[in-house]
Design a protein around this motif. Structure first.
Motif, PDB file in Angstrom:
ATOM      1  N   GLY A 207       0.804  -1.216   0.000  1.00  0.00           N
ATOM      2  CA  GLY A 207       0.000   0.000   0.000  1.00  0.00           C
ATOM      3  C   GLY A 207       0.836   1.264   0.000  1.00  0.00           C
ATOM      4  N   LEU A 208       0.362   2.282   0.748  1.00  0.00           N
ATOM      5  CA  LEU A 208       1.019   3.587   0.774  1.00  0.00           C
ATOM      6  C   LEU A 208       1.678   3.834   2.127  1.00  0.00           C
ATOM      7  N   ASN A 209       2.771   4.602   2.086  1.00  0.00           N
ATOM      8  CA  ASN A 209       3.393   5.029   3.337  1.00  0.00           C
ATOM      9  C   ASN A 209       2.843   6.387   3.753  1.00  0.00           C
ATOM     10  N   ASN A 210       3.404   6.956   4.784  1.00  0.00           N
ATOM     11  CA  ASN A 210       2.877   8.220   5.316  1.00  0.00           C
ATOM     12  C   ASN A 210       3.108   9.398   4.375  1.00  0.00           C
ATOM     13  N   LYS A 211       3.937   9.210   3.318  1.00  0.00           N
ATOM     14  CA  LYS A 211       4.173  10.262   2.334  1.00  0.00           C
ATOM     15  C   LYS A 211       3.311  10.067   1.080  1.00  0.00           C
ATOM     16  N   GLY A 212       2.436   9.080   1.146  1.00  0.00           N
ATOM     17  CA  GLY A 212       1.569   8.818   0.003  1.00  0.00           C
ATOM     18  C   GLY A 212       2.248   8.075  -1.117  1.00  0.00           C
ATOM     19  N   GLN A 213       3.397   7.455  -0.837  1.00  0.00           N
ATOM     20  CA  GLN A 213       4.158   6.726  -1.850  1.00  0.00           C
ATOM     21  C   GLN A 213       3.853   5.234  -1.769  1.00  0.00           C
ATOM     22  N   ASN A 214       3.859   4.569  -2.911  1.00  0.00           N
ATOM     23  CA  ASN A 214       3.705   3.118  -2.925  1.00  0.00           C
ATOM     24  C   ASN A 214       4.940   2.471  -2.318  1.00  0.00           C
ATOM     25  N   ILE A 215       4.742   1.449  -1.527  1.00  0.00           N
ATOM     26  CA  ILE A 215       5.871   0.818  -0.841  1.00  0.00           C
ATOM     27  C   ILE A 215       5.966  -0.651  -1.192  1.00  0.00           C
ATOM     28  N   TYR A 251      -6.691  -1.634   2.719  1.00  0.00           N
ATOM     29  CA  TYR A 251      -6.274  -1.772   4.114  1.00  0.00           C
ATOM     30  C   TYR A 251      -5.232  -0.746   4.563  1.00  0.00           C
ATOM     31  N   THR A 252      -4.538  -0.086   3.608  1.00  0.00           N
ATOM     32  CA  THR A 252      -3.512   0.885   3.996  1.00  0.00           C
ATOM     33  C   THR A 252      -4.138   2.053   4.777  1.00  0.00           C
ATOM     34  N   PRO A 253      -3.439   2.568   5.792  1.00  0.00           N
ATOM     35  CA  PRO A 253      -4.014   3.645   6.616  1.00  0.00           C
ATOM     36  C   PRO A 253      -3.889   5.029   5.988  1.00  0.00           C
ATOM     37  N   TYR A 254      -3.133   5.134   4.853  1.00  0.00           N
ATOM     38  CA  TYR A 254      -2.887   6.447   4.266  1.00  0.00           C
ATOM     39  C   TYR A 254      -3.484   6.555   2.857  1.00  0.00           C
ATOM     40  N   SER A 255      -3.766   7.777   2.481  1.00  0.00           N
ATOM     41  CA  SER A 255      -4.132   8.087   1.102  1.00  0.00           C
ATOM     42  C   SER A 255      -3.136   9.124   0.596  1.00  0.00           C
ATOM     43  N   THR A 256      -3.169   9.404  -0.694  1.00  0.00           N
ATOM     44  CA  THR A 256      -2.227  10.371  -1.250  1.00  0.00           C
ATOM     45  C   THR A 256      -2.941  11.659  -1.637  1.00  0.00           C
ATOM     46  N   THR A 257      -2.244  12.788  -1.453  1.00  0.00           N
ATOM     47  CA  THR A 257      -2.805  14.095  -1.804  1.00  0.00           C
ATOM     48  C   THR A 257      -2.151  14.681  -3.034  1.00  0.00           C
ATOM     49  N   GLY A 258      -1.208  13.976  -3.611  1.00  0.00           N
ATOM     50  CA  GLY A 258      -0.473  14.496  -4.759  1.00  0.00           C
ATOM     51  C   GLY A 258       0.881  15.026  -4.357  1.00  0.00           C
ATOM     52  N   THR A 259       0.972  15.655  -3.187  1.00  0.00           N
ATOM     53  CA  THR A 259       2.261  16.173  -2.701  1.00  0.00           C
ATOM     54  C   THR A 259       2.760  15.402  -1.490  1.00  0.00           C
ATOM     55  N   GLY A 260       1.895  14.547  -0.938  1.00  0.00           N
ATOM     56  CA  GLY A 260       2.285  13.805   0.251  1.00  0.00           C
ATOM     57  C   GLY A 260       1.196  12.843   0.680  1.00  0.00           C
ATOM     58  N   GLY A 261       1.267  12.406   1.948  1.00  0.00           N
ATOM     59  CA  GLY A 261       0.305  11.462   2.451  1.00  0.00           C
ATOM     60  C   GLY A 261      -0.748  12.112   3.337  1.00  0.00           C
ATOM     61  N   LYS A 262      -1.831  11.380   3.561  1.00  0.00           N
ATOM     62  CA  LYS A 262      -2.915  11.859   4.411  1.00  0.00           C
ATOM     63  C   LYS A 262      -3.530  10.651   5.117  1.00  0.00           C
ATOM     64  N   MET A 263      -3.782  10.767   6.431  1.00  0.00           N
ATOM     65  CA  MET A 263      -4.369   9.665   7.189  1.00  0.00           C
ATOM     66  C   MET A 263      -5.838   9.504   6.798  1.00  0.00           C
ATOM     67  N   LYS A 264      -6.231   8.250   6.565  1.00  0.00           N
ATOM     68  CA  LYS A 264      -7.633   7.985   6.246  1.00  0.00           C
ATOM     69  C   LYS A 264      -8.495   8.240   7.488  1.00  0.00           C
ATOM     70  N   SER A 265      -9.720   8.671   7.265  1.00  0.00           N
ATOM     71  CA  SER A 265     -10.623   8.926   8.390  1.00  0.00           C
ATOM     72  C   SER A 265     -11.196   7.636   8.969  1.00  0.00           C
ATOM     73  N   ASN A 266     -11.277   6.584   8.155  1.00  0.00           N
ATOM     74  CA  ASN A 266     -11.845   5.308   8.613  1.00  0.00           C
ATOM     75  C   ASN A 266     -10.825   4.196   8.407  1.00  0.00           C
ATOM     76  N   LEU A 267     -10.366   3.614   9.512  1.00  0.00           N
ATOM     77  CA  LEU A 267      -9.356   2.553   9.454  1.00  0.00           C
ATOM     78  C   LEU A 267      -9.937   1.195   9.846  1.00  0.00           C
ATOM     79  N   ASN A 268     -11.238   1.074   9.907  1.00  0.00           N
ATOM     80  CA  ASN A 268     -11.878  -0.134  10.429  1.00  0.00           C
ATOM     81  C   ASN A 268     -11.550  -1.382   9.607  1.00  0.00           C
ATOM     82  N   LEU A 269     -11.533  -1.246   8.293  1.00  0.00           N
ATOM     83  CA  LEU A 269     -11.274  -2.415   7.456  1.00  0.00           C
ATOM     84  C   LEU A 269      -9.873  -2.966   7.715  1.00  0.00           C
ATOM     85  N   GLY A 270      -8.904  -2.065   7.849  1.00  0.00           N
ATOM     86  CA  GLY A 270      -7.544  -2.492   8.139  1.00  0.00           C
ATOM     87  C   GLY A 270      -7.431  -3.167   9.490  1.00  0.00           C
ATOM     88  N   MET A 271      -8.161  -2.654  10.474  1.00  0.00           N
ATOM     89  CA  MET A 271      -8.125  -3.234  11.810  1.00  0.00           C
ATOM     90  C   MET A 271      -8.765  -4.635  11.824  1.00  0.00           C
TER      91      MET A 271
END
Length: 930
Positions: A207-215, A251-271
């Motif tokens: 998925g994505l890291n905290n910078k919105g990059q694929n890992i 399941y990744t906790p982050y989404s991308t904004t184009g310039t960086g990462g953003k925390m998802k508001s709903n993490l239930n599926l990942g949990m």
């Protein structure tokens, strides 16, 4: 069935004793037994047949797959966190492709033991017991896929998943599945479980890291999610990461904004997914019940690191980077298509299918260690681009304006600089040794060696003069009419809406780039059944029949235009003695295992005879010594003795070209505005001087870096078959007599040499020596020849220009206006040669003309159609320098050089909005008689 039942009932009714009953019962049991045995045998035969057919089918699917060696498999399996590398021709590195995924490969010993247990329990609980595949899982998956009954479990082991990620494409065909199974068993045979698990954990995406990059890989996942090394992960963190590969984007906790990462508001599926993994670990006795309960309660949300901005990577050689990436991707697409038994041409027609292969090839290049080798000479490439950058401020005005951003719809401030596209070709091999893609890669990634533009008069020798010589229709001194003329609604003119008002030789027409004589010649060769298309297509320039039918095509009036690379490549045909060599920039592509998957194969095509090529080179040499590019004689730091070239300018100074060749190389330079936002900016009137100066600066720098590329001392040796005739300079015919005012007069006081491949000079005549000549033109000529001052050879302006003819003549060139015309009484002659023939010169003693060097050609009305003289118009454009009240509105309409620019396939961006500008502007310095 009813009859059978009745038969059985009647049989039992006929029983008369117990012994009779026993016998009949035994018989019935035997029949039933045999039925069961035969049925079972039949089923076994059918099953065996099915297995045989299945085995044969799998064998057929895999028999074309090359069996990889252990070393090849090892290279591919361990090729993670890499991307393709681009190389110059000398093997030095250009750049690594930007990675689509961020990652770092680490050994198994540096991974948390909980992470290894979590992955095995979740993805493949039988991992340590099977031989690479689990037959029952595969069978279950096949039945599910065929019938649609039951959940689609996939049936892939960790070994199969590793093979799929590292050695195969992501397509879901039966063939790929069969190959996957075959390779998985082979991998399991040669590698240990630890090696396979390590390869999987380094290759899987998370998925994505905290910078919105694929890992990619567990180390990048641990760092990008929790800010720690993979060895430090606890049970809950390990379980969360192990659950990601099933559906990383969900399941990744982050989404991308184009310039960086953003925390998802709903993490239930990942949990929830994390808890499933924990349960499977507990079920497999990998963790205790206490560890399971503690991990479930662990507050993982607080453990995620805060979002951050991603850093951008600066590309040093931007245009080259993009070009090689596009070229390599195209070749990989072709390879992938071929491996699937499809045809590339057919796949291209299906956008969805092509996009799928394109995405697959793109992923390969950005995630695997391919090696992409180019033809680009590093020193020459740097030298060219340095000169372009140093000189860009002199190319012309940079316009600033506001425009609407097509993506956001917002009003933005934009700038429009004069762009440059230049290319350096090795004539013999077709290798692109260097190029200039543009003046500012950060602001525009449009590669200008691939944008379609009007070639202006640079197309004249290719489309008109060489075919005419090849077919014996003219010699170098054949006369062409340059008087006011009209082909129905099409009225071409020379520079600045002028006419020379005289007959000019074919040689001088090219040297001074006159338009009216070129149109007359193109019209004539078509009337003689000569098809320019036959030659142009062999040189890689494909125009429509409609374009060939319009007379303005000889001045660059195309509806689609040509690219700098196409024009340079076509022009190099003359240096190659009439043989065209396909240009290329990609020499080879090597896959991660070291196997060459693409290697360029050269293609050569005979276009013109070596005799025609020599004559054209001989004529075009005059362009750089005394014609429209004569400024090069003092701007270049090397000998021009064996240099030939051609200028070209499209209507209203939309495009300006210079293409120059020696025996070794062809260097083409184009300048112009993109007009990307619908503007209508044109070059300055002195753009010819500017472009030639840029060309000279690049050529000087290139020559200083590597003189051998030019092969400047190699003479253009005259081949056998080129005939040199002594002709009358004024008529281009054999010397002879004519009748004038009832008197027979000998005409032979001024002679020169005319080169022919086929045919020979015409006999001397009063009114049939020039192509395009009319009765009134001949009368004007002969009256002047015999002493009457009647305005013959006086340059006239047909339009409303307030500039003098001398101003028009000099505004775009060196400004030389002296010389001698074809109607001189001097006993001397002039002939431009590039070999052993002498160079003559003379002063003009009669009817001298002031003919400048601005190649500004225009035409009135719409484009003429050859033969019939019909007109047509297309592609509305900016106004042209028309000599009539209605400006030429077609790209091919004005009898001069029309400008266009559209994008080129495979390698380039869409074109700027220049397409469809009108007629030509041609530079024209001193006229010199031959």
């Amino acid at each position: 069935m009813k009859n059978l039942w009745n038969s059985i009932v009647n049989s039992f009714k006929s029983i008369k004793s117990w012994s009779d009953f026993a016998n009949r019962a035994n018989l019935t049991i035997e029949v039933i037994r045999r039925i069961i045995v035969y049925t079972f045998a039949g089923l076994m035969i059918l099953l065996s047949l099915a297995i045989g057919l299945g085995t044969g089918y799998v064998s057929a699917l895999t028999n074309q797959v090359s069996v990889p060696t252990k070393n090849e498999m090892k290279t591919e399996l361990q090729d993670v966190n890499n991307s393709a590398t681009l190389y110059f021709a000398d093997g030095s590195k250009i750049e690594n492709l930007q990675k689509e995924v961020q990652g770092k490969k680490i050994p198994l010993s540096q991974m948390s033991p909980y992470l290894k247990k979590a992955i095995v329990s979740t993805e493949d609980s039988d991992f340590y017991r099977h031989k690479g595949v689990v037959p029952k899982s595969i069978f279950r998956a096949i039945i599910s896929d065929l019938t649609g009954i039951g959940a689609q479990t996939g049936g892939s082991t960790l070994t199969q998943q590793t093979v799929k990620m590292q050695m195969l494409s992501s397509e879901t065909t039966w063939k790929r599945k069969a190959v996957e199974i075959f390779l998985a068993m082979r991998v399991d045979k040669y590698f240990s479980k630890k090696e396979i698990l390590q390869d999987y954990l380094n290759a899987a995406t998370f998925g994505l890291n905290n910078k919105g990059q694929n890992i990619q890989g567990v180390q990048a996942a641990a760092k990008g999610l929790f800010g720690k090394d993979a060895s430090q992960l606890n049970i809950a963190e390990s379980a969360f990461i192990a659950g990601l590969p099933q559906s990383p984007s969900i399941y990744t906790p982050y989404s991308t904004t184009g310039t960086g990462g953003k925390m998802k508001s709903n993490l239930n599926l990942g949990m929830k997914r994390k808890n499933i993994v924990l349960y499977r670990m507990y079920r497999d006795n990998q963790i205790t019940e206490a560890q399971y309960n503690q991990a479930k309660k662990f507050n993982l949300k607080k453990d995620f690191i805060k979002p951050a901005k991603a850093s951008s990577q600066e590309i040093k050689y931007g245009y080259l980077y993009n070009l090689l990436t596009d070229e390599a991707k195209t070749e990989l697409i072709k390879k992938l298509v071929k491996s699937d038994g499809l045809k590339y041409k057919e796949v291209k027609k299906d956008k969805t299918l092509y996009d799928r292969y394109s995405e697959q090839a793109n992923t390969e290049l950005h995630n695997k260690n391919y090696k992409i080798h180019s033809t680009i000479n590093k020193k020459l490439y740097i030298a060219m681009n340095k000169q372009a950058q140093d000189f860009k401020g002199n190319l012309g005005t940079t316009h600033t304006d506001t425009a609407q951003d097509p993506n956001t719809g917002k009003t933005i401030k934009v700038s429009e600089p004069v762009q440059n596209g230049s290319v350096l070709l090795d004539n013999k091999t077709g290798q692109v040794l260097g190029f200039v893609g543009g003046v500012n890669f950060k602001k525009s990634q449009l590669n200008h060696i691939f944008t379609n533009r009007s070639p202006g008069s640079s197309i004249k020798p290719l489309i008109t003069f060489a075919p005419a010589i090849e077919n014996g229709l003219i010699g170098s001194q054949s006369m062409l009419a340059d008087f006011k003329t009209s082909f129905k609604k099409y009225s071409p003119t020379d520079y600045g809406q002028t006419i020379q008002n005289r007959f000019v030789s074919a040689r001088e027409t090219l040297e001074e780039s006159y338009n009216i004589p070129s149109v007359n010649l193109y019209n004539y060769i078509r009337q003689q059944g000569v098809s320019s298309k036959k030659y142009m297509s062999k040189m890689g320039i494909n125009l429509s029949n409609k374009e060939y039918n319009q007379l303005g095509i000889t001045l660059g009036g195309t509806s689609e235009g040509v690219t700098v690379l196409q024009q340079a490549s076509a022009f190099s045909t003359f240096a190659n003695k009439g043989v065209h060599v396909d240009p290329y920039v990609l020499s080879s592509v090597v896959d991660p295992s070291g196997k060459t998957v693409y290697k360029h194969k050269g293609s050569k095509t005979r276009v013109f005879s070596k005799q025609t090529s020599y004559i054209i080179k001989n004529m075009l040499h005059g362009v750089v010594t005394k014609g429209t590019a004569s400024a090069l004689s003092y701007e270049t730091n090397f000998s021009n003795k064996n240099l030939f070239g051609k200028t070209g300018t499209s209507n209203d100074y939309r495009d300006n070209w210079f293409i120059g060749s020696t025996d070794g190389m062809t260097l083409a330079s184009w300048i112009g505005y993109d007009n990307l936002y619908g503007n209508n900016y044109n070059l300055a009137s002195n753009s010819t001087d500017i472009n030639q100066e840029l060309w000279a600066k690049m050529a000087n720098a290139l020559y200083q870096e590597d003189k051998s590329v030019f092969n400047i001392n190699k003479k253009f040796k005259k081949p056998s078959g080129v005939k040199s005739y002594t002709v009358d300079k004024e008529t281009g015919t054999s010397p002879g007599t004519i009748g004038y005012n009832g008197i027979t007069t000998k005409v032979n006081q001024h002679t020169t040499k005319s080169l022919y491949y086929k045919g020979s000079p015409k006999e001397m005549s009063y009114d049939n020596f020039a192509i395009g000549g009319k009765s009134k033109n001949y009368k004007l000529f002969w009256d002047n020849y015999f002493g009457r001052d009647n305005g013959y050879a006086t340059v006239k302006t047909l339009g409303s220009s307030k500039k003098s003819t001398s101003e028009l003549a000099s505004e775009n060139g060196s400004g030389r206006t002296s010389g001698f015309s074809n109607s001189t009484n001097s006993n001397a002659s002039s002939e431009v040669v590039t070999d052993s023939i002498s160079t003559y010169s003379s002063s003009n003693n009669n009817s001298t003309t002031s003919n400048g060097n601005t190649e500004t050609g225009t035409g009135s009305g719409t484009s003429g159609s050859s033969g019939s003289g019909s007109s047509s118009s297309s592609n509305s454009t900016s106004g042209s320098n028309s000599s009539s009240s209605s400006n030429a509105s077609s790209n091919s309409s004005t009898g001069n050089e029309s400008s266009t620019n559209q994008g080129l396939e495979n390698n380039s961006s869409s074109n700027s909005s220049q397409a469809g500008s009108g007629s030509s502007v041609e530079e024209t310095p001193s006229p010199t008689a031959e």
